[in-house]
Design a protein around this motif. Structure first.
Motif, PDB file in Angstrom:
ATOM      1  N   SER A  32      -1.136   5.035  10.230  1.00 41.53           N
ATOM      2  CA  SER A  32      -0.782   5.558   8.912  1.00 41.53           C
ATOM      3  C   SER A  32       0.482   6.391   9.055  1.00 41.53           C
ATOM      4  O   SER A  32       0.674   7.072  10.071  1.00 41.53           O
ATOM      5  CB  SER A  32      -1.906   6.426   8.337  1.00 41.53           C
ATOM      6  OG  SER A  32      -3.074   5.668   8.123  1.00 41.53           O
ATOM      7  N   THR A  33       1.344   6.325   8.041  1.00 43.94           N
ATOM      8  CA  THR A  33       2.619   7.038   8.081  1.00 43.94           C
ATOM      9  C   THR A  33       2.868   7.733   6.754  1.00 43.94           C
ATOM     10  O   THR A  33       2.666   7.152   5.688  1.00 43.94           O
ATOM     11  CB  THR A  33       3.785   6.069   8.362  1.00 43.94           C
ATOM     12  OG1 THR A  33       3.609   5.496   9.660  1.00 43.94           O
ATOM     13  CG2 THR A  33       5.127   6.796   8.329  1.00 43.94           C
ATOM     14  N   VAL A  34       3.306   8.983   6.826  1.00 45.24           N
ATOM     15  CA  VAL A  34       3.685   9.734   5.636  1.00 45.24           C
ATOM     16  C   VAL A  34       5.119  10.232   5.803  1.00 45.24           C
ATOM     17  O   VAL A  34       5.515  10.651   6.896  1.00 45.24           O
ATOM     18  CB  VAL A  34       2.720  10.917   5.379  1.00 45.24           C
ATOM     19  CG1 VAL A  34       2.725  11.899   6.541  1.00 45.24           C
ATOM     20  CG2 VAL A  34       3.063  11.624   4.072  1.00 45.24           C
ATOM     21  N   LEU A  35       5.907  10.141   4.744  1.00 44.80           N
ATOM     22  CA  LEU A  35       7.276  10.613   4.792  1.00 44.80           C
ATOM     23  C   LEU A  35       7.323  12.130   4.691  1.00 44.80           C
ATOM     24  O   LEU A  35       6.460  12.758   4.073  1.00 44.80           O
ATOM     25  CB  LEU A  35       8.095   9.996   3.649  1.00 44.80           C
ATOM     26  CG  LEU A  35       8.216   8.471   3.634  1.00 44.80           C
ATOM     27  CD1 LEU A  35       9.072   8.026   2.454  1.00 44.80           C
ATOM     28  CD2 LEU A  35       8.799   7.942   4.937  1.00 44.80           C
ATOM     29  N   ASN A  67       0.810  -1.225   0.000  1.00 43.49           N
ATOM     30  CA  ASN A  67       0.000   0.000   0.000  1.00 43.49           C
ATOM     31  C   ASN A  67       0.839   1.269   0.000  1.00 43.49           C
ATOM     32  O   ASN A  67       0.284   2.373  -0.007  1.00 43.49           O
ATOM     33  CB  ASN A  67      -0.931   0.015   1.224  1.00 43.49           C
ATOM     34  CG  ASN A  67      -1.931  -1.121   1.209  1.00 43.49           C
ATOM     35  OD1 ASN A  67      -2.440  -1.475   0.154  1.00 43.49           O
ATOM     36  ND2 ASN A  67      -2.200  -1.702   2.363  1.00 43.49           N
ATOM     37  N   PHE A  68       2.162   1.135   0.049  1.00 44.74           N
ATOM     38  CA  PHE A  68       3.027   2.312   0.084  1.00 44.74           C
ATOM     39  C   PHE A  68       3.056   2.982  -1.288  1.00 44.74           C
ATOM     40  O   PHE A  68       3.529   2.419  -2.269  1.00 44.74           O
ATOM     41  CB  PHE A  68       4.446   1.912   0.502  1.00 44.74           C
ATOM     42  CG  PHE A  68       5.415   3.075   0.525  1.00 44.74           C
ATOM     43  CD1 PHE A  68       5.183   4.169   1.333  1.00 44.74           C
ATOM     44  CD2 PHE A  68       6.559   3.052  -0.263  1.00 44.74           C
ATOM     45  CE1 PHE A  68       6.073   5.239   1.358  1.00 44.74           C
ATOM     46  CE2 PHE A  68       7.460   4.111  -0.239  1.00 44.74           C
ATOM     47  CZ  PHE A  68       7.218   5.199   0.580  1.00 44.74           C
ATOM     48  N   THR A  69       2.529   4.181  -1.363  1.00 45.63           N
ATOM     49  CA  THR A  69       2.505   4.935  -2.608  1.00 45.63           C
ATOM     50  C   THR A  69       2.444   6.415  -2.286  1.00 45.63           C
ATOM     51  O   THR A  69       1.900   6.818  -1.245  1.00 45.63           O
ATOM     52  CB  THR A  69       1.292   4.532  -3.482  1.00 45.63           C
ATOM     53  OG1 THR A  69       1.349   5.248  -4.718  1.00 45.63           O
ATOM     54  CG2 THR A  69      -0.029   4.841  -2.796  1.00 45.63           C
ATOM     55  N   ASN A  70       3.010   7.226  -3.159  1.00 42.93           N
ATOM     56  CA  ASN A  70       3.019   8.682  -2.960  1.00 42.93           C
ATOM     57  C   ASN A  70       3.553   9.076  -1.587  1.00 42.93           C
ATOM     58  O   ASN A  70       3.048  10.008  -0.948  1.00 42.93           O
ATOM     59  CB  ASN A  70       1.611   9.258  -3.163  1.00 42.93           C
ATOM     60  CG  ASN A  70       1.128   9.102  -4.590  1.00 42.93           C
ATOM     61  OD1 ASN A  70       1.914   9.157  -5.528  1.00 42.93           O
ATOM     62  ND2 ASN A  70      -0.166   8.886  -4.761  1.00 42.93           N
ATOM     63  N   ASP A  71       4.544   8.323  -1.121  1.00 42.97           N
ATOM     64  CA  ASP A  71       5.241   8.622   0.138  1.00 42.97           C
ATOM     65  C   ASP A  71       4.411   8.360   1.391  1.00 42.97           C
ATOM     66  O   ASP A  71       4.740   8.867   2.467  1.00 42.97           O
ATOM     67  CB  ASP A  71       5.748  10.071   0.170  1.00 42.97           C
ATOM     68  CG  ASP A  71       7.109  10.223  -0.482  1.00 42.97           C
ATOM     69  OD1 ASP A  71       7.709   9.196  -0.855  1.00 42.97           O
ATOM     70  OD2 ASP A  71       7.595  11.362  -0.614  1.00 42.97           O
ATOM     71  N   TYR A  72       3.350   7.555   1.302  1.00 38.47           N
ATOM     72  CA  TYR A  72       2.620   7.228   2.524  1.00 38.47           C
ATOM     73  C   TYR A  72       2.080   5.804   2.454  1.00 38.47           C
ATOM     74  O   TYR A  72       1.900   5.228   1.384  1.00 38.47           O
ATOM     75  CB  TYR A  72       1.463   8.205   2.772  1.00 38.47           C
ATOM     76  CG  TYR A  72       0.286   8.044   1.838  1.00 38.47           C
ATOM     77  CD1 TYR A  72      -0.744   7.150   2.115  1.00 38.47           C
ATOM     78  CD2 TYR A  72       0.189   8.806   0.677  1.00 38.47           C
ATOM     79  CE1 TYR A  72      -1.822   6.991   1.265  1.00 38.47           C
ATOM     80  CE2 TYR A  72      -0.886   8.664  -0.181  1.00 38.47           C
ATOM     81  CZ  TYR A  72      -1.892   7.754   0.111  1.00 38.47           C
ATOM     82  OH  TYR A  72      -2.961   7.605  -0.736  1.00 38.47           O
ATOM     83  N   SER A  73       1.847   5.251   3.644  1.00 38.49           N
ATOM     84  CA  SER A  73       1.149   3.973   3.782  1.00 38.49           C
ATOM     85  C   SER A  73       0.042   4.184   4.809  1.00 38.49           C
ATOM     86  O   SER A  73       0.303   4.607   5.939  1.00 38.49           O
ATOM     87  CB  SER A  73       2.102   2.869   4.254  1.00 38.49           C
ATOM     88  OG  SER A  73       1.423   1.640   4.383  1.00 38.49           O
TER      89      SER A  73
END
Length: 218
Positions: free
Chosen positions: A88-91, A66-72
Motif C-alpha cells: 500500500s502506498t500513500v502520497l 483503487n487510487f483515491t484520496n492520495d493512496y492505493s
C-alpha cells in the motif's frame, strides 16, 4: 531529505515495530526521483536500499483503479525470488498540497499464505460454479490530478539543467529513466518531456524506440 518527508520517519518506525519483521516501510522523497528512497525499515522484505528509485508508483498507484484520496491500498507484486508482496502506498504532500513524497508499506505474505494453504487443505473442496466477474471502470475525474504529479516528476527528473547544453546521451538517459518508471503511460507526458527538453515529439518517440531496442536485446 525534504523536511516534510522527514516528518514521516517516526510513522515508518512505529508501523514496522507494531506489525513485525515481515512488514517493510519505505519512504520516498519525490523531489529527487532518481534516488527517491530516503528511508527504509525491515528492508530485507524487498531489498529496497536508500538511494534507489521508485518502482510501482506509476503503474500500481497513480494509474490504479483503487487510487483515491492520495493512496492505493492492497496491490501485489513479486520479488525477484518469487515471494508475493502485499503493498500500500500513500502520497505525502506539503502545506500547499504539493506532492513531496510517498510512504509505502510492503508485507511479505509467505507465512500468511502457508498458514492459509494449510488450513484450506483441512476444509472440504467447494466447486467453483461460475466466473468471478471483475468490474471495469475508468475514473477520468482524477486524470488532472495524476497529470500534475507526473509533470512534477518530469520537472524534477530534468531539474534545472540547461537543456541547450545537454548531450544527446544525457537526454536519452533521462528519457530511459522515465520510460522505465512508467511515466509515459500517462497521457500528455510525451509532449511535456519534448517541451522541457526542447526536442520534438517524434524525437522523444525515436529515443524510446532506441532505448527499447538496446535494453530488450538478449
Amino acid at each position: 531529505m525534504d523536511s516534510i518527508v522527514q516528518q514521516y520517519i517516526p510513522m515508518a518506525d512505529v508501523i514496522a515495530k507494531t506489525f513485525g519483521s515481515d512488514v517493510e516501510v519505505v519512504i520516498h522523497d519525490l523531489t529527487i526521483p532518481q534516488n527517491s528512497v530516503v528511508y527504509t525499515v525491515n528492508n530485507h522484505v524487498t531489498g529496497r536500499q536508500v538511494g534507489q528509485s521508485f518502482n510501482h508508483l506509476i503503474t500500481d498507484v497513480l494509474l490504479s483503479q483503487n487510487f483515491t484520496n492520495d493512496y492505493s491500498a492492497n496491490y501485489y507484486f513479486h520479488t525477484d525470488d518469487g515471494r508475493l508482496i502485499k503493498s500500500s502506498t500513500v502520497l505525502i504532500r506539503d502545506h500547499d498540497k504539493k506532492v513531496k513524497g510517498a510512504l509505502c508499506i510492503n508485507v511479505d505474505t509467505t507465512k500468511i499464505t502457508q498458514s492459509i494453504n494449510y488450513l484450506t487443505s483441512l476444509l472440504p473442496q467447494v466447486p467453483n460454479n461460475g466466473p468471478d466477474p471483475t468490474p471495469q471502470f475508468e475514473d477520468t475525474s482524477k486524470m488532472d490530478h495524476i497529470n500534475e504529479i507526473a509533470n512534477d516528476l518530469i520537472d524534477k527528473t530534468i531539474g534545472n539543467k540547461s537543456v541547450d547544453s545537454l548531450r544527446r546521451e544525457e537526454k536519452i538517459e533521462m528519457i530511459r529513466f522515465m520510460e522505465q518508471k512508467g511515466i509515459f503511460l500517462i497521457r500528455g507526458t510525451i509532449e511535456r518531456v519534448a517541451e522541457k527538453l526542447k526536442i520534438s515529439k517524434v524525437t522523444v518517440y525515436s529515443y524510446i524506440d532506441e532505448i527499447k531496442e538496446k535494453y530488450n536485446k538478449g
